[in-house]
Design a protein around this motif. Structure first.
Motif, PDB file in Angstrom:
ATOM      1  N   LYS A  63       0.804  -1.217   0.000  1.00  0.00           N
ATOM      2  CA  LYS A  63       0.000   0.000   0.000  1.00  0.00           C
ATOM      3  C   LYS A  63       0.838   1.269   0.000  1.00  0.00           C
ATOM      4  O   LYS A  63       0.394   2.316  -0.474  1.00  0.00           O
ATOM      5  N   CYS A  64       2.031   1.176   0.530  1.00  0.00           N
ATOM      6  CA  CYS A  64       2.877   2.356   0.707  1.00  0.00           C
ATOM      7  C   CYS A  64       3.142   3.040  -0.638  1.00  0.00           C
ATOM      8  O   CYS A  64       3.717   2.448  -1.547  1.00  0.00           O
ATOM      9  N   GLY A  65       2.705   4.276  -0.769  1.00  0.00           N
ATOM     10  CA  GLY A  65       2.933   5.030  -2.000  1.00  0.00           C
ATOM     11  C   GLY A  65       1.916   4.772  -3.089  1.00  0.00           C
ATOM     12  O   GLY A  65       2.012   5.356  -4.170  1.00  0.00           O
ATOM     13  N   LEU A  66       0.942   3.912  -2.832  1.00  0.00           N
ATOM     14  CA  LEU A  66      -0.147   3.673  -3.780  1.00  0.00           C
ATOM     15  C   LEU A  66      -1.344   4.551  -3.436  1.00  0.00           C
ATOM     16  O   LEU A  66      -1.587   4.833  -2.267  1.00  0.00           O
ATOM     17  N   LEU A  67      -2.098   4.935  -4.440  1.00  0.00           N
ATOM     18  CA  LEU A  67      -3.398   5.556  -4.212  1.00  0.00           C
ATOM     19  C   LEU A  67      -4.405   4.423  -4.080  1.00  0.00           C
ATOM     20  O   LEU A  67      -4.567   3.616  -4.999  1.00  0.00           O
ATOM     21  N   THR A  68      -5.071   4.319  -2.937  1.00  0.00           N
ATOM     22  CA  THR A  68      -5.987   3.205  -2.701  1.00  0.00           C
ATOM     23  C   THR A  68      -7.433   3.682  -2.650  1.00  0.00           C
ATOM     24  O   THR A  68      -7.706   4.864  -2.415  1.00  0.00           O
ATOM     25  N   LYS A  74      -5.350  -2.712 -13.236  1.00  0.00           N
ATOM     26  CA  LYS A  74      -4.687  -3.168 -14.457  1.00  0.00           C
ATOM     27  C   LYS A  74      -4.265  -2.013 -15.360  1.00  0.00           C
ATOM     28  O   LYS A  74      -3.266  -2.111 -16.073  1.00  0.00           O
ATOM     29  N   ASP A  75      -5.030  -0.928 -15.327  1.00  0.00           N
ATOM     30  CA  ASP A  75      -4.740   0.199 -16.213  1.00  0.00           C
ATOM     31  C   ASP A  75      -3.773   1.210 -15.614  1.00  0.00           C
ATOM     32  O   ASP A  75      -3.162   1.995 -16.338  1.00  0.00           O
ATOM     33  N   ASN A  76      -3.656   1.205 -14.292  1.00  0.00           N
ATOM     34  CA  ASN A  76      -2.766   2.159 -13.621  1.00  0.00           C
ATOM     35  C   ASN A  76      -2.197   1.476 -12.390  1.00  0.00           C
ATOM     36  O   ASN A  76      -2.876   1.349 -11.377  1.00  0.00           O
ATOM     37  N   ASN A  77      -0.956   1.043 -12.486  1.00  0.00           N
ATOM     38  CA  ASN A  77      -0.349   0.246 -11.422  1.00  0.00           C
ATOM     39  C   ASN A  77       0.024   1.045 -10.179  1.00  0.00           C
ATOM     40  O   ASN A  77       0.581   0.483  -9.231  1.00  0.00           O
ATOM     41  N   LEU A  78      -0.299   2.335 -10.159  1.00  0.00           N
ATOM     42  CA  LEU A  78      -0.111   3.140  -8.948  1.00  0.00           C
ATOM     43  C   LEU A  78      -1.419   3.282  -8.170  1.00  0.00           C
ATOM     44  O   LEU A  78      -1.515   4.064  -7.235  1.00  0.00           O
ATOM     45  N   ILE A  79      -2.419   2.493  -8.563  1.00  0.00           N
ATOM     46  CA  ILE A  79      -3.719   2.479  -7.901  1.00  0.00           C
ATOM     47  C   ILE A  79      -3.999   1.063  -7.408  1.00  0.00           C
ATOM     48  O   ILE A  79      -3.736   0.083  -8.109  1.00  0.00           O
ATOM     49  N   GLY A  80      -4.536   0.955  -6.189  1.00  0.00           N
ATOM     50  CA  GLY A  80      -4.870  -0.351  -5.638  1.00  0.00           C
ATOM     51  C   GLY A  80      -6.146  -0.290  -4.832  1.00  0.00           C
ATOM     52  O   GLY A  80      -6.658   0.787  -4.513  1.00  0.00           O
ATOM     53  N   ALA A  81      -6.671  -1.460  -4.503  1.00  0.00           N
ATOM     54  CA  ALA A  81      -7.883  -1.550  -3.696  1.00  0.00           C
ATOM     55  C   ALA A  81      -7.834  -2.823  -2.873  1.00  0.00           C
ATOM     56  O   ALA A  81      -7.427  -3.869  -3.368  1.00  0.00           O
ATOM     57  N   SER A  82      -8.262  -2.713  -1.616  1.00  0.00           N
ATOM     58  CA  SER A  82      -8.307  -3.866  -0.714  1.00  0.00           C
ATOM     59  C   SER A  82      -9.758  -4.159  -0.359  1.00  0.00           C
ATOM     60  O   SER A  82     -10.277  -3.663   0.642  1.00  0.00           O
ATOM     61  N   PRO A  83     -10.430  -4.960  -1.175  1.00  0.00           N
ATOM     62  CA  PRO A  83     -11.832  -5.266  -0.885  1.00  0.00           C
ATOM     63  C   PRO A  83     -11.952  -6.114   0.370  1.00  0.00           C
ATOM     64  O   PRO A  83     -11.052  -6.895   0.702  1.00  0.00           O
ATOM     65  N   ASP A  84     -13.057  -5.975   1.062  1.00  0.00           N
ATOM     66  CA  ASP A  84     -13.272  -6.792   2.257  1.00  0.00           C
ATOM     67  C   ASP A  84     -13.599  -8.231   1.894  1.00  0.00           C
ATOM     68  O   ASP A  84     -13.498  -9.126   2.739  1.00  0.00           O
ATOM     69  N   GLY A  85     -13.967  -8.458   0.638  1.00  0.00           N
ATOM     70  CA  GLY A  85     -14.208  -9.817   0.179  1.00  0.00           C
ATOM     71  C   GLY A  85     -14.799  -9.821  -1.214  1.00  0.00           C
ATOM     72  O   GLY A  85     -15.455  -8.865  -1.630  1.00  0.00           O
ATOM     73  N   SER A 110      -7.782  18.726   0.376  1.00  0.00           N
ATOM     74  CA  SER A 110      -7.705  17.281   0.600  1.00  0.00           C
ATOM     75  C   SER A 110      -6.789  16.615  -0.420  1.00  0.00           C
ATOM     76  O   SER A 110      -6.002  15.729  -0.081  1.00  0.00           O
ATOM     77  N   PHE A 111      -6.911  17.046  -1.679  1.00  0.00           N
ATOM     78  CA  PHE A 111      -6.062  16.523  -2.754  1.00  0.00           C
ATOM     79  C   PHE A 111      -4.595  16.806  -2.448  1.00  0.00           C
ATOM     80  O   PHE A 111      -3.733  15.927  -2.528  1.00  0.00           O
ATOM     81  N   ARG A 112      -4.318  18.051  -2.068  1.00  0.00           N
ATOM     82  CA  ARG A 112      -2.939  18.457  -1.794  1.00  0.00           C
ATOM     83  C   ARG A 112      -2.378  17.698  -0.584  1.00  0.00           C
ATOM     84  O   ARG A 112      -1.231  17.236  -0.600  1.00  0.00           O
ATOM     85  N   SER A 113      -3.172  17.565   0.465  1.00  0.00           N
ATOM     86  CA  SER A 113      -2.718  16.855   1.660  1.00  0.00           C
ATOM     87  C   SER A 113      -2.399  15.397   1.340  1.00  0.00           C
ATOM     88  O   SER A 113      -1.379  14.851   1.801  1.00  0.00           O
ATOM     89  N   LEU A 114      -3.258  14.766   0.547  1.00  0.00           N
ATOM     90  CA  LEU A 114      -3.023  13.377   0.166  1.00  0.00           C
ATOM     91  C   LEU A 114      -1.786  13.250  -0.716  1.00  0.00           C
ATOM     92  O   LEU A 114      -1.013  12.291  -0.589  1.00  0.00           O
ATOM     93  N   LEU A 115      -1.581  14.224  -1.586  1.00  0.00           N
ATOM     94  CA  LEU A 115      -0.393  14.230  -2.442  1.00  0.00           C
ATOM     95  C   LEU A 115       0.874  14.262  -1.595  1.00  0.00           C
ATOM     96  O   LEU A 115       1.821  13.485  -1.831  1.00  0.00           O
ATOM     97  N   TYR A 116       0.919  15.115  -0.600  1.00  0.00           N
ATOM     98  CA  TYR A 116       2.098  15.203   0.272  1.00  0.00           C
ATOM     99  C   TYR A 116       2.276  13.914   1.070  1.00  0.00           C
ATOM    100  O   TYR A 116       3.406  13.460   1.305  1.00  0.00           O
ATOM    101  N   LYS A 117       1.164  13.325   1.484  1.00  0.00           N
ATOM    102  CA  LYS A 117       1.224  12.061   2.217  1.00  0.00           C
ATOM    103  C   LYS A 117       1.848  10.973   1.357  1.00  0.00           C
ATOM    104  O   LYS A 117       2.726  10.217   1.823  1.00  0.00           O
ATOM    105  N   LYS A 118       1.423  10.882   0.095  1.00  0.00           N
ATOM    106  CA  LYS A 118       1.947   9.845  -0.793  1.00  0.00           C
ATOM    107  C   LYS A 118       3.409  10.099  -1.162  1.00  0.00           C
ATOM    108  O   LYS A 118       4.192   9.157  -1.328  1.00  0.00           O
ATOM    109  N   CYS A 119       3.774  11.354  -1.295  1.00  0.00           N
ATOM    110  CA  CYS A 119       5.184  11.684  -1.535  1.00  0.00           C
ATOM    111  C   CYS A 119       6.040  11.222  -0.354  1.00  0.00           C
ATOM    112  O   CYS A 119       7.127  10.652  -0.540  1.00  0.00           O
ATOM    113  N   THR A 120       5.539  11.452   0.842  1.00  0.00           N
ATOM    114  CA  THR A 120       6.262  11.046   2.051  1.00  0.00           C
ATOM    115  C   THR A 120       6.416   9.531   2.100  1.00  0.00           C
ATOM    116  O   THR A 120       7.499   9.009   2.403  1.00  0.00           O
TER     117      THR A 120
END
Length: 221
Positions: free
Chosen positions: A13-18, A95-106, A39-49
């Motif tokens: 998850k680290c560095g991915l947009l989930t 599949k289309d953007n490998n910097l995006i992920g999702a953790s479904p509950d099931g 919110s966008f900017r804060s999340l951007l800085y979080k992912k950079c970190t």
């Protein structure tokens, strides 16, 4: 394969947009002249970190811990009520953007999935009982999960063990909304492009390749 909330899961998850963060990306700036919302900017800085440190900030709070503890019970109850088997997966990479992920509950069969929210406050469960719609705050996450996991429907499960009758579990079905997903796709792609640009300015010129190599090493690509 590793499980959710394991060290490997946090590493992936680290560095991915989930999907749980999609709502932050979808928020619009208050002023039309601003390129990003706060919110966008804060999340951007979080992912950079995260990308620069290789570490993800783990949050511990009573409602969050309560949800993790009671989620298995919610899934068992759902399986019993619906006579289905829920498949657990750690994280799915888009599949289309490998910097995006999702953790479904099931996942359920080929088309379905679930999203579990545990009501730490029993009053929240009562509110969800009388409001037949899924809370709007969860729709970006749900539709995002449908996008990444390529599913047609998601059962939103609100679970509250403190409720002593059958209303301890509430199930609302949400169907895939391709028009909304198109907006999600556009906005999340813009975010990851902006992330790569910001990291380039910070001196990391090959972040996407490095992240993809890591995900391959974890068996996710």
């Amino acid at each position: 394969m590793f499980e959710q909330n394991s060290d490997s899961w946090f590493q992936a998850k680290c560095g991915l947009l989930t999907a749980s963060e999609f709502s932050e990306v979808m928020k619009k700036a208050r002023n039309k002249s601003d390129e990003f919302s706060a919110s966008f900017r804060s999340l951007l800085y979080k992912k950079c970190t995260e990308a620069m440190t290789g570490q993800i900030k783990q949050i511990s709070a009573k409602p969050l811990d309560y949800g993790i503890e009671n989620e298995p019970g919610a899934i068992l109850a759902y399986e019993f009520i619906n006579e289905v088997e829920v498949d657990r997966v750690p994280i799915i990479i888009d599949k289309d953007n490998n910097l995006i992920g999702a953790s479904p509950d099931g996942l359920i069969d080929k088309d379905g999935m679930i999203e579990v929210k545990t009501a730490f406050n029993p009053q929240k469960q009562i509110e969800r009982f009388f409001d037949t719609k899924v809370p709007a705050e969860y729709l970006p996450q749900i539709q995002g999960n449908l996008m990444v996991n390529e599913r047609e429907w998601c059962d939103f499960i609100s679970y509250c063990p403190a409720i002593e009758n059958e209303n301890r579990i509430i199930i609302r079905r949400v169907y895939r909304d391709d028009n909304y997903i198109a907006k999600l796709r556009s906005r999340t792609s813009y975010f990851t492009m902006t992330l790569e640009g910001a990291l380039y300015e910070l001196g990391i010129q090959d972040y996407k390749r490095r992240k993809i190599d890591q995900l391959k090493g974890l068996g996710l690509l």
